[in-house]
Design a protein around this motif. Structure first.
Motif, short mmCIF file in Angstrom:
data_model
loop_
_atom_site.label_atom_id
_atom_site.label_comp_id
_atom_site.label_asym_id
_atom_site.label_seq_id
_atom_site.Cartn_x
_atom_site.Cartn_y
_atom_site.Cartn_z
N MET A 144 18.70 83.74 -15.75
CA MET A 144 17.16 83.71 -14.52
C MET A 144 15.91 84.82 -15.93
O MET A 144 16.75 84.79 -17.19
N GLY A 145 15.29 85.05 -15.54
CA GLY A 145 14.27 85.43 -16.29
C GLY A 145 13.79 86.89 -15.84
O GLY A 145 14.51 87.48 -14.90
N LEU A 146 13.07 87.80 -16.65
CA LEU A 146 13.28 88.70 -16.10
C LEU A 146 12.60 89.83 -14.99
O LEU A 146 13.74 90.48 -14.40
N LYS A 147 11.69 88.77 -14.24
CA LYS A 147 11.80 89.64 -12.82
C LYS A 147 12.60 89.64 -12.03
O LYS A 147 13.32 89.87 -11.12
N ASP A 148 13.84 87.94 -12.16
CA ASP A 148 14.93 87.49 -10.91
C ASP A 148 15.86 88.46 -11.05
O ASP A 148 16.78 88.89 -10.83
N VAL B 195 5.87 92.09 -18.26
CA VAL B 195 5.93 92.52 -19.70
C VAL B 195 4.74 93.30 -20.05
O VAL B 195 4.80 94.45 -21.27
N LYS B 196 3.71 93.87 -19.65
CA LYS B 196 3.39 94.67 -20.09
C LYS B 196 3.61 95.79 -19.97
O LYS B 196 3.38 96.67 -20.66
N ILE B 197 4.96 96.47 -18.94
CA ILE B 197 5.37 97.96 -19.01
C ILE B 197 6.38 97.56 -19.89
O ILE B 197 7.47 98.66 -20.45
N VAL B 198 6.89 96.37 -20.00
CA VAL B 198 8.49 95.93 -20.28
C VAL B 198 8.10 95.44 -21.76
O VAL B 198 8.22 93.64 -21.74
N PRO B 199 7.31 95.51 -22.93
CA PRO B 199 7.56 94.95 -23.77
C PRO B 199 7.92 93.89 -25.00
O PRO B 199 7.63 93.38 -25.35
N GLY C 116 13.96 103.09 -19.16
CA GLY C 116 13.12 104.01 -18.26
C GLY C 116 12.02 102.43 -18.24
O GLY C 116 10.68 102.75 -17.09
N GLU C 117 11.04 101.90 -18.73
CA GLU C 117 10.69 100.95 -18.86
C GLU C 117 11.28 99.85 -17.79
O GLU C 117 10.13 99.26 -16.64
N LEU C 118 12.05 99.54 -17.54
CA LEU C 118 13.53 99.11 -16.68
C LEU C 118 12.71 99.50 -15.19
O LEU C 118 12.07 98.66 -14.24
N ILE C 119 12.25 100.58 -14.95
CA ILE C 119 12.24 101.38 -13.61
C ILE C 119 11.14 101.47 -13.25
O ILE C 119 10.75 100.77 -12.34
N ASP C 120 10.64 101.76 -15.09
CA ASP C 120 9.04 101.57 -14.19
C ASP C 120 8.22 99.96 -13.66
O ASP C 120 7.64 100.07 -13.00
N ALA C 121 9.13 99.10 -13.82
CA ALA C 121 8.97 97.32 -13.93
C ALA C 121 9.46 97.56 -12.45
O ALA C 121 8.63 96.87 -11.37
N CYS C 122 10.45 98.22 -11.70
CA CYS C 122 11.20 97.92 -10.84
C CYS C 122 10.30 98.91 -10.47
O CYS C 122 9.66 98.24 -8.66
N HIS C 123 10.00 99.81 -10.18
CA HIS C 123 8.58 100.41 -9.46
C HIS C 123 7.28 99.19 -9.29
O HIS C 123 6.55 99.66 -7.95
N LEU C 124 6.84 98.89 -10.26
CA LEU C 124 5.86 97.91 -9.56
C LEU C 124 6.35 96.73 -8.64
O LEU C 124 5.36 96.37 -7.95
N LEU C 125 7.48 96.13 -8.70
CA LEU C 125 8.14 95.33 -8.32
C LEU C 125 8.16 95.88 -6.85
O LEU C 125 7.49 94.78 -5.44
N LEU C 126 7.84 97.55 -6.15
CA LEU C 126 8.64 97.28 -4.88
C LEU C 126 7.42 97.81 -4.31
O LEU C 126 6.84 97.11 -3.32
N GLU C 127 6.59 98.19 -5.14
CA GLU C 127 4.46 98.38 -4.76
C GLU C 127 3.98 96.75 -4.65
O GLU C 127 3.67 96.96 -3.78
N GLN C 128 4.38 95.68 -5.76
CA GLN C 128 3.62 94.81 -5.44
C GLN C 128 4.73 93.89 -6.05
O GLN C 128 4.98 93.27 -6.70
N PRO C 129 5.52 92.90 -4.88
CA PRO C 129 6.75 92.18 -4.84
C PRO C 129 6.30 90.92 -5.36
O PRO C 129 6.83 89.91 -6.55
N ASP C 130 4.46 90.28 -5.03
CA ASP C 130 4.41 89.22 -6.26
C ASP C 130 3.72 89.70 -7.19
O ASP C 130 2.76 88.66 -8.38
N ALA C 131 3.89 90.73 -7.83
CA ALA C 131 3.65 90.83 -9.76
C ALA C 131 4.37 89.61 -10.15
O ALA C 131 5.36 89.08 -10.59
N THR C 132 3.83 89.27 -11.56
CA THR C 132 4.65 88.33 -12.26
C THR C 132 5.28 88.86 -13.58
O THR C 132 4.90 90.05 -13.52
N THR C 133 5.73 87.27 -14.03
CA THR C 133 6.49 88.01 -15.58
C THR C 133 5.11 89.03 -16.18
O THR C 133 5.70 89.87 -16.99
N GLU C 134 4.36 88.07 -17.19
CA GLU C 134 2.80 88.67 -17.18
C GLU C 134 3.03 90.32 -16.68
O GLU C 134 2.47 91.45 -18.09
N ASP C 135 2.75 90.72 -15.86
CA ASP C 135 2.51 91.61 -15.64
C ASP C 135 3.83 93.22 -15.92
O ASP C 135 2.88 93.94 -15.79
#
Length: 737
Positions: free
Chosen positions: A351-355, A214-218, A193-212
């Motif tokens: 790879m990191g989380l975002k990659d 980690v707020k969703i995937v702690p 669930g957290e991973l898919i929420d993080a995917c949604h964030l990347l779909l809305e904000q492709p420039d989101a950072t890893t710190e952004d």
């Protein structure tokens, strides 16, 4: 018949340097291990063996609604058709996919004995059955719709998928681990669930950072729960770089039994820790007296984990007990993070989380486009056939006449109504009774629906924005199907550098350390009032008797110039003969024990050699961390004496083999951590026999040949400077101790 004479070398010998031959072959082996065995693909999170198991079960139609089949049948299909390795390795991989304590989202629904968290192995494959879980179906969705590429199997008899469509980020959801040649991977499981929420964030904000993100995937979400005590900064760095680790602790609570009595109940243990081995480890700590605050441990687990830890004393704080056990046992573990994977080109990368999430989303876009193109081709083919049927209904009577009367109806239909060969064949294969008015309405409705679907698909494949929107909707549907609450609690960060040493948790009790002449050491409780009552092995006797506490460190000086450190709490009970000191330290066989003292922080020792050299050393600098001790004196050690602090020792008395004595101020000796030291007394021949430190007000004492203590009132007559020759000692003087 022509006979060909073979060449002497058979035509199969290639001459090349040995180094090049070995290098090339080892490189081929290493690449094969990396790409075909050890590292998972970032797109679907699978290694080849897991991917082949999933595909074989899909081909066998072992969906969640079907009846389970014998695991032996599945293993046979995988081994015979896709995976050219042994059945044991395939079954082991299959079993792991079914274990809910190993997989955060199990992909195989196992029926029978598939092992347990105690470490018991699964039953043989002929006894167990399996089928796919709904989560596995999501990973395979679209496999039959040209969503991914296929390649020939190892025997070229069939085809297997290069990668699965992967409806959710399985790599991070279930994690992976493996060891290749020169590299390894270790990826912890996460909450989907957290991973898919993080995917949604990347779909809305492709420039989101890893710190952004980690707020969703702690942090990781392990199937066995537990408490993550890794700091936010450390987790962020691990997700940013792809390397790091997370410390995981068991979940526990205090159970009040009344009247001040309590016990600890452990309900969750760290990931990949076998419960039976953990209990055995805790029992060993109790038996070996390495966990002095723990009184007993027992297992009351049924379906849920329930470990009972009883304290040795009710006065112990529960937090103190658990902190000591976290330090000493696998109630706390560190799971390494090394997100080393194969990218879309098959290249190993960390790879990191975002990659990882971005690679998954890119893969889902490829799958979406391929499935859309597959559907477009079939919709266009159906529309083409329906267009022919529409022409039939407009000229139904003429079509029936041609079919009944013409010798070549197919050619006539093509020529008369401008049909294609495919349309003509379809019309001729259609039964006349289906060409009713009702069917015409059905065809028109189907034609309209397919036309609208085709337009939507074409619009989707031509718009990147619509593609990402469609992927977002698919992920949301997957989220609803797989959503589950987080199991691993994100606790407060624990500073590893602030950990208290285990000795801090040891009860402080008075003991007497007993070391025999032959090197057997033990600890008796309290004070030994009469050493003559001590018992030793036959032919052995008392060597050293040292008062101490269980929390003390013992400094053991050896004749080879080394000083060893032993924890007093680790000594055997004083009821028996103890255990050999040489089993606790790496003492040379030719070396003798010179002295044993209980370490006193801030105190100092006088160390002297037989050659007549010495110095004063701070005890804090003499503590050794290894069994081999610390080399302190360059030369053969004669004495290791505590410099009195109450009253303060201020003079040194030495006596040589020539029976000459010398007394000089202690201040003339240098203070150093190791070395040879300075000359204490000058000899023409022979060396040092004994040395003592005393306070000028109290004066020194010496021992005669019978061991009796004698005062030395006129000691100042022997007072001189260090390194002097001294003068003949009093009659009968041989030693100071």
């Amino acid at each position: 018949m022509t006979i060909h004479t073979p060449t002497p070398d058979g035509g199969r010998i290639v001459e090349e340097p040995m180094g090049e031959a070995l290098s090339r072959r080892y490189l081929a082996y290493a690449l094969s291990t990396i790409t075909n065995r050890a590292l998972p693909d970032v797109r679907d999170g699978f290694k080849p063996v897991h991917r082949r198991i999933m595909y074989a079960m899909h081909q066998m139609r072992l969906n969640p609604q079907a009846a389970a089949r014998k695991c032996a049948k599945v293993v046979g299909e995988v081994m015979g058709g896709y995976h050219p390795h042994g059945d044991a390795s395939i079954y082991e991989a299959l079993v792991r996919l079914a274990q809910d304590f190993a997989q955060r989202y199990p992909l195989v629904d196992g029926q029978g004995n598939f092992g347990n968290i105690d470490g018991d192995s699964a039953a043989a494959m002929r006894y167990t059955e399996c089928k796919l879980t709904p989560a596995a179906v999501l990973l395979l969705d679209g496999i039959d719709q040209d969503a991914v590429d296929f390649r020939p199997t190892y025997d070229d008899q069939d085809e297997e998928p290069v990668v699965l469509p992967a409806g959710f980020p399985n790599l991070l959801a279930n994690g992976s681990s493996g060891i290749a040649v020169g590299m390894a991977t270790s990826i912890p499981p996460h909450n989907v669930g957290e991973l898919i929420d993080a995917c949604h964030l990347l779909l809305e904000q492709p420039d989101a950072t890893t710190e952004d993100l980690v707020k969703i995937v702690p942090g990781p979400d392990f199937p066995t729960g537990g408490v993550s005590v890794e700091g936010h900064a450390s987790i962020l760095d691990a997700y940013e770089t792809g390397r790091g680790g997370v410390r995981l602790r068991a979940a526990w609570d205090t159970e009040d039994l009344g009247r001040g009595v309590w016990r600890i109940v452990v309900t969750e243990i760290p990931y990949q820790v076998q419960k039976s081995k953990l209990i055995e480890q805790l029992a060993d700590l109790i038996e070996n007296k390495k966990a002095p605050l723990l009184g007993d441990v027992r297992d009351e687990s049924a379906e849920d984990i329930r470990l009972i830890l009883e304290p040795k004393s009710r006065t112990v704080e529960p937090e103190v007990l658990m902190e000591s056990l976290f330090k000493l046992s696998d109630l706390e573990t560190r799971f390494p993070i090394n997100m080393n994977v194969l990218d879309a080109t098959g290249t190993p990368r960390v790879m990191g989380l975002k990659d990882c999430l971005r690679a998954f989303l890119d893969h889902r876009r490829v799958v979406l486009n391929r499935r859309s193109q597959w559907r477009i081709a079939r919709v266009e083919k159906r529309l083409h056939l329906l267009e022919g049927l529409r022409i039939v209904f407009l000229n139904l009577d003429e079509v029936i006449r041609i079919v009944r009367e013409e010798e070549h109806p197919k050619a006539e239909l093509i020529a008369r109504f401008n049909l294609t060969e495919v349309q003509a064949d379809f019309i001729l294969d259609t039964r006349l009774r289906q060409l009713a008015r009702l069917e015409e309405m059905t065809i028109e409705k189907e034609f309209k629906e397919l036309s609208e679907e085709l337009a939507a698909l074409q619009a989707l494949t031509s718009s990147e924005a619509k593609q990402w929107k469609a992927i977002g909707k698919e992920l949301e549907a997957v989220r609803k199907a797989l959503i589950s609450p987080r199991r691993t609690v994100i606790g407060e960060a624990v500073d590893a550098s602030a950990f208290v040493a285990p000795e801090a948790f040891i009860p402080r009790e008075a003991i007497t350390v007993i070391l025999s002449d032959r090197g057997w050491i033990r600890a008796a409780k309290g004070k030994v009032d009469d050493p003559s009552e001590l018992k030793f092995k036959e032919g052995d006797k008392l060597g050293f008797l040292v008062p101490a506490y269980t929390t003390d460190k013992l400094l053991v000086g050896a004749s080879d110039g080394r000083i060893f450190t032993i924890g007093a709490d680790k000594l055997a009970s004083g009821r028996g003969h103890g255990e050999p000191l040489r089993l606790m330290i790496d003492l040379d066989e030719k070396a003798d024990i010179i002295n044993v003292v209980a370490h006193e922080p801030g105190a100092k020792l006088l160390i002297a050699s037989k050659a007549g050299y010495g110095f004063v050393a701070p005890e804090n600098d003499l503590l050794a961390q290894k069994r081999g001790g610390k080399q302190v004196l360059n030369g053969e050690m004669l004495a290791m004496l505590r410099v009195p602090s109450q009253p303060q020792g201020d003079h040194v008395a030495v006596i040589g083999e020539n029976i000459k004595a010398l007394i000089f101020p202690l201040a003339e000796l240098p203070e150093m951590g190791r070395g040879k030291g300075v000359k204490l007394q000058n000899y023409k021949q022979g060396g040092l026999v004994d040395v003592a430190v005393f306070n000028a007000e109290a004066g020194p004492e010496w021992a005669d040949g019978g061991g009796r203590r004698r005062n030395w009132p006129d000691w100042k007559d022997w007072l001189g400077k260090r390194a002097g020759a001294g003068r003949q000692g009093p009659r009968g003087m041989r030693k100071f101790r």
